[in-house]
Write an enzyme that holds these catalytic residues in place. Structure first.
Site, short mmCIF file in Angstrom:
data_model
loop_
_atom_site.label_atom_id
_atom_site.label_comp_id
_atom_site.label_asym_id
_atom_site.label_seq_id
_atom_site.Cartn_x
_atom_site.Cartn_y
_atom_site.Cartn_z
N CYS A 103 0.56 -1.16 -0.25
CA CYS A 103 0.36 0.24 -0.06
C CYS A 103 0.69 1.57 -0.18
O CYS A 103 0.82 2.11 -0.93
CB CYS A 103 -0.93 0.07 1.37
SG CYS A 103 -1.54 -1.58 2.24
N HIS A 159 -3.72 6.48 3.64
CA HIS A 159 -2.51 5.24 3.91
C HIS A 159 -1.19 6.07 3.54
O HIS A 159 -0.06 5.31 3.07
CB HIS A 159 -1.94 3.74 3.65
CG HIS A 159 -2.08 3.11 4.51
ND1 HIS A 159 -1.72 1.46 4.19
CD2 HIS A 159 -1.91 2.70 5.22
CE1 HIS A 159 -1.35 0.79 4.46
NE2 HIS A 159 -1.34 1.33 6.03
#
Length: 213
Positions: A103, A159
């Site tokens: 991510c 994120h």
């Protein structure tokens, strides 16, 4: 025109994959200018393909996705919407490996136009509650599009830091944000680690428990 569009997009992806040159454009501002020119080249190519009207530009990121998790790679999982992106009449399907596998590094690279190792985000994903985030000295895609006269908005997963508002989308080039700041959440309760992680700009969204996202 279509050939020109495909060539321009190929050049942009090649430059992004290659990364900004170390010399003479080794400074943060110079590399940022390179990425900005790449984005403007994309917008120009799309405008040429569609006429004089400035086009909408939509980036869709689906990270942590296995190669065989999509229909257009022969998976038994049906993904018609993603298939339409890859196999459409005007699509360019890149079928080799071009980025990071998890991510945070993948998102940092896409938003800044730099290898994650050039931003300090290469090591792993950003754990819940961890201090810091994508360094503030780096402009994001949202910043560059705003400078080109676009309105920029983000929906979904961030994120890239959540210790302070300065690390979050609303202060990193996006006029609005609706989604979660961490790496994952329950899609019905919108909780992670016992806390709600669903945000609209700078406000926690607390009335969507039970609403699937």
């Amino acid at each position: 025109i279509r050939s020109c569009l495909h060539f321009c997009i190929f050049v942009i992806f090649f430059l992004m994959i290659r990364g900004p040159p170390r010399s003479p454009l080794s400074s943060s501002s110079a590399a940022s200018d390179v990425y900005k020119r790449q984005l403007l080249l994309l917008a120009t190519a799309l405008t040429m393909a569609r006429g004089s009207r400035r086009p909408n530009v939509v980036f869709v990121v689906s990270d942590d996705l296995g190669f065989n998790d999509v229909g257009f790679h022969g998976s038994e999982i049906e993904t018609p919407f993603l298939d339409s992106f890859a196999l459409g009449d005007h699509s360019v399907h890149l079928d080799s490996y071009y980025g990071q596998s998890i991510c945070t590094p993948a998102r940092a690279a896409m938003l800044t136009g730099r290898y994650a190792s050039h931003t300090g985000m290469q090591h792993s994903y950003w754990t819940q509650g961890a201090p810091g985030g994508l360094p503030r000295k780096f402009k994001t895609m949202g910043n560059h599009f705003q400078e080109a006269g676009y309105a920029s908005h983000m929906v979904g997963k961030w994120h890239l830091g959540f210790e302070r508002w300065g690390y979050t989308p609303i202060e990193r080039g996006f006029e609005s944000f609706y989604g979660y700041l961490g790496g994952g959440e329950d899609y019905l309760t919108h909780q992670t680690g016992g806390f709600v992680d669903l945000t609209h700009n700078r406000t926690a969204v607390l009335d969507r428990n039970g609403s699937y996202s």
